[in-house]
Scaffold this motif. Structure first.
Motif, PDB file in Angstrom:
ATOM      1  N   LYS A  75       0.844  -1.200   0.000  1.00 42.70           N
ATOM      2  CA  LYS A  75       0.000   0.000   0.000  1.00 42.70           C
ATOM      3  C   LYS A  75       0.877   1.248   0.000  1.00 42.70           C
ATOM      4  O   LYS A  75       1.615   1.491   0.948  1.00 42.70           O
ATOM      5  CB  LYS A  75      -0.925   0.006   1.219  1.00 42.70           C
ATOM      6  N   LEU A  76       0.787   2.024  -1.061  1.00 40.11           N
ATOM      7  CA  LEU A  76       1.538   3.272  -1.168  1.00 40.11           C
ATOM      8  C   LEU A  76       0.643   4.441  -1.564  1.00 40.11           C
ATOM      9  O   LEU A  76       1.126   5.543  -1.823  1.00 40.11           O
ATOM     10  CB  LEU A  76       2.675   3.129  -2.204  1.00 40.11           C
ATOM     11  N   GLU A  77      -0.676   4.200  -1.602  1.00 37.36           N
ATOM     12  CA  GLU A  77      -1.620   5.252  -1.971  1.00 37.36           C
ATOM     13  C   GLU A  77      -2.728   5.347  -0.940  1.00 37.36           C
ATOM     14  O   GLU A  77      -2.899   4.460  -0.099  1.00 37.36           O
ATOM     15  CB  GLU A  77      -2.228   4.946  -3.347  1.00 37.36           C
ATOM     16  N   GLY A  78      -3.475   6.455  -1.029  1.00 33.52           N
ATOM     17  CA  GLY A  78      -4.641   6.624  -0.157  1.00 33.52           C
ATOM     18  C   GLY A  78      -4.323   7.201   1.200  1.00 33.52           C
ATOM     19  O   GLY A  78      -5.134   7.082   2.129  1.00 33.52           O
ATOM     20  N   ARG A  99       5.662   7.662   8.060  1.00 32.10           N
ATOM     21  CA  ARG A  99       4.958   7.088   9.216  1.00 32.10           C
ATOM     22  C   ARG A  99       3.754   6.254   8.771  1.00 32.10           C
ATOM     23  O   ARG A  99       3.534   5.149   9.272  1.00 32.10           O
ATOM     24  CB  ARG A  99       4.505   8.207  10.163  1.00 32.10           C
ATOM     25  N   GLN A 100       2.993   6.766   7.809  1.00 30.93           N
ATOM     26  CA  GLN A 100       1.807   6.037   7.356  1.00 30.93           C
ATOM     27  C   GLN A 100       2.180   4.802   6.541  1.00 30.93           C
ATOM     28  O   GLN A 100       1.511   3.773   6.632  1.00 30.93           O
ATOM     29  CB  GLN A 100       0.905   6.978   6.544  1.00 30.93           C
ATOM     30  N   ILE A 101       3.244   4.888   5.759  1.00 31.26           N
ATOM     31  CA  ILE A 101       3.696   3.711   5.000  1.00 31.26           C
ATOM     32  C   ILE A 101       4.141   2.608   5.952  1.00 31.26           C
ATOM     33  O   ILE A 101       3.823   1.435   5.763  1.00 31.26           O
ATOM     34  CB  ILE A 101       4.851   4.100   4.045  1.00 31.26           C
ATOM     35  N   VAL A 102       4.866   2.985   7.014  1.00 32.20           N
ATOM     36  CA  VAL A 102       5.332   1.991   7.989  1.00 32.20           C
ATOM     37  C   VAL A 102       4.151   1.364   8.730  1.00 32.20           C
ATOM     38  O   VAL A 102       4.130   0.157   8.996  1.00 32.20           O
ATOM     39  CB  VAL A 102       6.324   2.636   8.981  1.00 32.20           C
ATOM     40  N   GLU A 103       3.145   2.187   9.072  1.00 32.11           N
ATOM     41  CA  GLU A 103       1.975   1.667   9.792  1.00 32.11           C
ATOM     42  C   GLU A 103       1.214   0.630   8.968  1.00 32.11           C
ATOM     43  O   GLU A 103       0.722  -0.372   9.500  1.00 32.11           O
ATOM     44  CB  GLU A 103       1.045   2.816  10.168  1.00 32.11           C
ATOM     45  N   LEU A 144      15.211   2.391   3.770  1.00 30.61           N
ATOM     46  CA  LEU A 144      14.786   1.138   3.134  1.00 30.61           C
ATOM     47  C   LEU A 144      13.568   1.354   2.233  1.00 30.61           C
ATOM     48  O   LEU A 144      13.477   0.783   1.139  1.00 30.61           O
ATOM     49  CB  LEU A 144      14.462   0.091   4.198  1.00 30.61           C
ATOM     50  N   ILE A 145      12.644   2.195   2.690  1.00 31.58           N
ATOM     51  CA  ILE A 145      11.467   2.501   1.872  1.00 31.58           C
ATOM     52  C   ILE A 145      11.884   3.206   0.588  1.00 31.58           C
ATOM     53  O   ILE A 145      11.440   2.850  -0.517  1.00 31.58           O
ATOM     54  CB  ILE A 145      10.465   3.368   2.675  1.00 31.58           C
ATOM     55  N   VAL A 146      12.748   4.208   0.710  1.00 31.63           N
ATOM     56  CA  VAL A 146      13.210   4.954  -0.468  1.00 31.63           C
ATOM     57  C   VAL A 146      13.940   4.023  -1.432  1.00 31.63           C
ATOM     58  O   VAL A 146      13.695   4.041  -2.650  1.00 31.63           O
ATOM     59  CB  VAL A 146      14.127   6.122  -0.036  1.00 31.63           C
ATOM     60  N   ASP A 147      14.847   3.198  -0.900  1.00 31.77           N
ATOM     61  CA  ASP A 147      15.622   2.287  -1.756  1.00 31.77           C
ATOM     62  C   ASP A 147      14.709   1.294  -2.474  1.00 31.77           C
ATOM     63  O   ASP A 147      14.906   1.000  -3.657  1.00 31.77           O
ATOM     64  CB  ASP A 147      16.651   1.533  -0.919  1.00 31.77           C
ATOM     65  N   THR A 148      13.716   0.766  -1.738  1.00 27.38           N
ATOM     66  CA  THR A 148      12.817  -0.227  -2.332  1.00 27.38           C
ATOM     67  C   THR A 148      12.000   0.375  -3.471  1.00 27.38           C
ATOM     68  O   THR A 148      11.876  -0.215  -4.551  1.00 27.38           O
ATOM     69  CB  THR A 148      11.882  -0.809  -1.253  1.00 27.38           C
ATOM     70  N   ILE A 149      11.439   1.557  -3.246  1.00 32.73           N
ATOM     71  CA  ILE A 149      10.630   2.209  -4.284  1.00 32.73           C
ATOM     72  C   ILE A 149      11.499   2.602  -5.476  1.00 32.73           C
ATOM     73  O   ILE A 149      11.099   2.426  -6.637  1.00 32.73           O
ATOM     74  CB  ILE A 149       9.903   3.433  -3.710  1.00 32.73           C
ATOM     75  N   ALA A 150      12.690   3.125  -5.190  1.00 28.91           N
ATOM     76  CA  ALA A 150      13.583   3.527  -6.275  1.00 28.91           C
ATOM     77  C   ALA A 150      13.945   2.333  -7.157  1.00 28.91           C
ATOM     78  O   ALA A 150      13.965   2.437  -8.399  1.00 28.91           O
ATOM     79  CB  ALA A 150      14.847   4.158  -5.704  1.00 28.91           C
ATOM     80  N   THR A 163       8.625  12.766  -4.724  1.00 29.76           N
ATOM     81  CA  THR A 163       7.791  13.403  -5.753  1.00 29.76           C
ATOM     82  C   THR A 163       6.823  12.372  -6.336  1.00 29.76           C
ATOM     83  O   THR A 163       5.631  12.642  -6.534  1.00 29.76           O
ATOM     84  CB  THR A 163       8.663  13.999  -6.871  1.00 29.76           C
ATOM     85  N   TRP A 164       7.328  11.163  -6.606  1.00 30.18           N
ATOM     86  CA  TRP A 164       6.508  10.067  -7.134  1.00 30.18           C
ATOM     87  C   TRP A 164       5.402   9.703  -6.143  1.00 30.18           C
ATOM     88  O   TRP A 164       4.247   9.497  -6.525  1.00 30.18           O
ATOM     89  CB  TRP A 164       7.408   8.867  -7.415  1.00 30.18           C
ATOM     90  N   LEU A 165       5.744   9.653  -4.856  1.00 30.73           N
ATOM     91  CA  LEU A 165       4.755   9.316  -3.829  1.00 30.73           C
ATOM     92  C   LEU A 165       3.694  10.410  -3.687  1.00 30.73           C
ATOM     93  O   LEU A 165       2.498  10.115  -3.541  1.00 30.73           O
ATOM     94  CB  LEU A 165       5.449   9.099  -2.481  1.00 30.73           C
ATOM     95  N   LEU A 166       4.136  11.670  -3.741  1.00 32.72           N
ATOM     96  CA  LEU A 166       3.184  12.776  -3.561  1.00 32.72           C
ATOM     97  C   LEU A 166       2.238  12.905  -4.742  1.00 32.72           C
ATOM     98  O   LEU A 166       1.132  13.433  -4.605  1.00 32.72           O
ATOM     99  CB  LEU A 166       3.951  14.094  -3.337  1.00 32.72           C
ATOM    100  N   GLU A 167       2.644  12.432  -5.910  1.00 37.63           N
ATOM    101  CA  GLU A 167       1.735  12.418  -7.050  1.00 37.63           C
ATOM    102  C   GLU A 167       0.592  11.433  -6.844  1.00 37.63           C
ATOM    103  O   GLU A 167      -0.485  11.576  -7.421  1.00 37.63           O
ATOM    104  CB  GLU A 167       2.515  12.053  -8.325  1.00 37.63           C
ATOM    105  N   LYS A 168       0.826  10.426  -6.001  1.00 34.49           N
ATOM    106  CA  LYS A 168      -0.182   9.398  -5.751  1.00 34.49           C
ATOM    107  C   LYS A 168      -0.991   9.683  -4.493  1.00 34.49           C
ATOM    108  O   LYS A 168      -1.971   8.979  -4.203  1.00 34.49           O
ATOM    109  CB  LYS A 168       0.499   8.028  -5.615  1.00 34.49           C
TER     110      LYS A 168
END
Length: 378
Positions: A85-88, A255-259, A307-313, A367-372
């Motif tokens: 989950k990376l949106e909403g 914080r929300q991505i980790v939750e 880790l989140i940044v590296d994984t998405i990248a 930037t990619w995350l904020l677009e979503k």
């Protein structure tokens, strides 16, 4: 091993292997074991496709002459993040307005930095800088030789009773008085204790702030007028507020991505970050355990974020391009009024180009995350 050791009667590296084996049996055996372990663990890691978070530890080593070498490798591996989950997410941008009052406060801080201290013959008052010899009675009642201190009164550098004694004493004079230590003094054993204190006021200096005019603006920097200085301060504060708002947004996202996508982090990475900060801040050995305990949660959050940044990248093929790195270096060179080629060479020599590359990649990931995830403004 024979190529490395020196034996009497032989040139370096020319001793017969049989003699070396006889003279250094344990050293040769230990080196052989290390070579086999290193080769074996590299092969095993590659075969299993493990991404290590730290150097593996060898356990249960069985090294019997003439028998196969056996051992266990205990590996801490980089976690595989699903991040389903990376949106909403609900994101709110809170950006502080730069008011005239805030600009005035910043200008006053600049004036404080440019203030001059001039000697006075009066008794010290709050805000004055004093040089004093201070001595506190020993348990037996004796007063040792005073130690010299430079204090700005009213700044909490000395307890209130001592500051009062200093302000009662003229420059060049000596005074003694019983002073009660405050009830909230850090050293619990000294709370509420009264001691005889002797103070010798060597000098008193008073601060004079520069006039708030165009001459002051020119002294601060490349500003012709006070209005030009104010305009720059307002712009800088606005940029700082925007950066703070952006950092807060990223924090909300993480914080929300980790939750919603919980995962464990390698303890080795967290401790590596903690140790790096201890080294940076020069934390004394006696305080390292306390510092590590207090800083560990912050370091853990930083590792989660990385880790989140590296994984998405990696998943979305987001990376800083060479042209983007060059453009960032040109910006830095322009800010320093320096040649871009020289700045690039300096950063390359310092090994900092990788930092810039990662910084740009991280910006592109957010930037990619904020677009979503739409952002509302408070």
């Amino acid at each position: 091993y024979a190529t490395q050791v020196r034996l009497p009667g032989f040139r370096p590296g020319k001793a017969p292997p049989s003699m070396v084996r006889k003279k250094f049996p344990e050293a040769v055996r230990q080196e052989a074991i290390e070579l086999v372990i290193n080769e074996a663990f590299r092969e095993a890691i590659e075969r299993e496709g493990l991404k290590l978070a730290a150097q593996p530890h060898v356990h249960d080593l069985k090294a019997v002459p003439g028998q196969p070498l056996e051992f266990e490798l205990h590996c801490e591996v980089r976690p595989e993040l699903a991040l389903e989950k990376l949106e909403g997410y609900t994101l709110t941008r809170t950006e502080s307005a730069v008011t005239d009052e805030l600009v005035d406060e910043q200008i006053e801080r600049i004036r404080e930095q440019k203030a001059e201290w001039s000697p006075v013959e009066d008794k010290a008052a709050e805000g004055d800088m004093v040089t004093v010899l201070l001595s506190t009675a020993e348990p037996d009642g004796s007063l040792p030789e005073g130690k010299e201190y430079r204090l700005v009164l009213g700044g909490g550098q000395a307890i209130a009773g001592i500051e009062e004694l200093i302000m009662e004493t003229a420059p060049g004079a000596t005074a003694e008085k019983s002073v009660r230590w405050p009830d909230d003094f850090p050293d619990e054993t000294q709370r509420g204790v009264s001691k005889l204190v002797r103070v010798v006021v060597k000098d008193v200096k008073r601060k004079a702030l520069p006039a708030l005019d165009d001459a002051f603006a020119r002294e601060v920097g490349d500003f012709d007028t006070l209005d030009a200085l104010r305009a720059t301060v307002r712009t800088d504060m606005g940029e700082h507020a925007r950066r703070e708002a952006e950092a807060d947004l990223r924090g909300q996202l993480v914080r929300q991505i980790v939750e919603t996508n919980p995962f464990d982090v390698p303890k080795a990475w967290v401790m590596q970050l903690v140790e790096g900060y201890m080294q940076m801040y020069g934390v004394p050995d006696a305080q390292k355990q306390t510092f590590a305990k207090e800083f560990y949660p912050m370091a853990e959050n930083q590792v989660r974020r990385d880790l989140i940044v590296d994984t998405i990248a990696e998943r979305e093929s987001i990376a800083a391009s060479a042209s983007e790195v060059d453009a960032r270096v040109e910006e830095m060179a322009k800010a320093r009024n320096a040649d871009p080629g020289q700045v690039y060479a300096q950063l390359q020599k310092q090994g900092r180009l990788q930092e810039i590359e990662r910084e740009i990649t991280e910006e592109k990931v957010f930037t990619w995350l904020l677009e979503k995830n739409p952002v509302t403004t408070a």
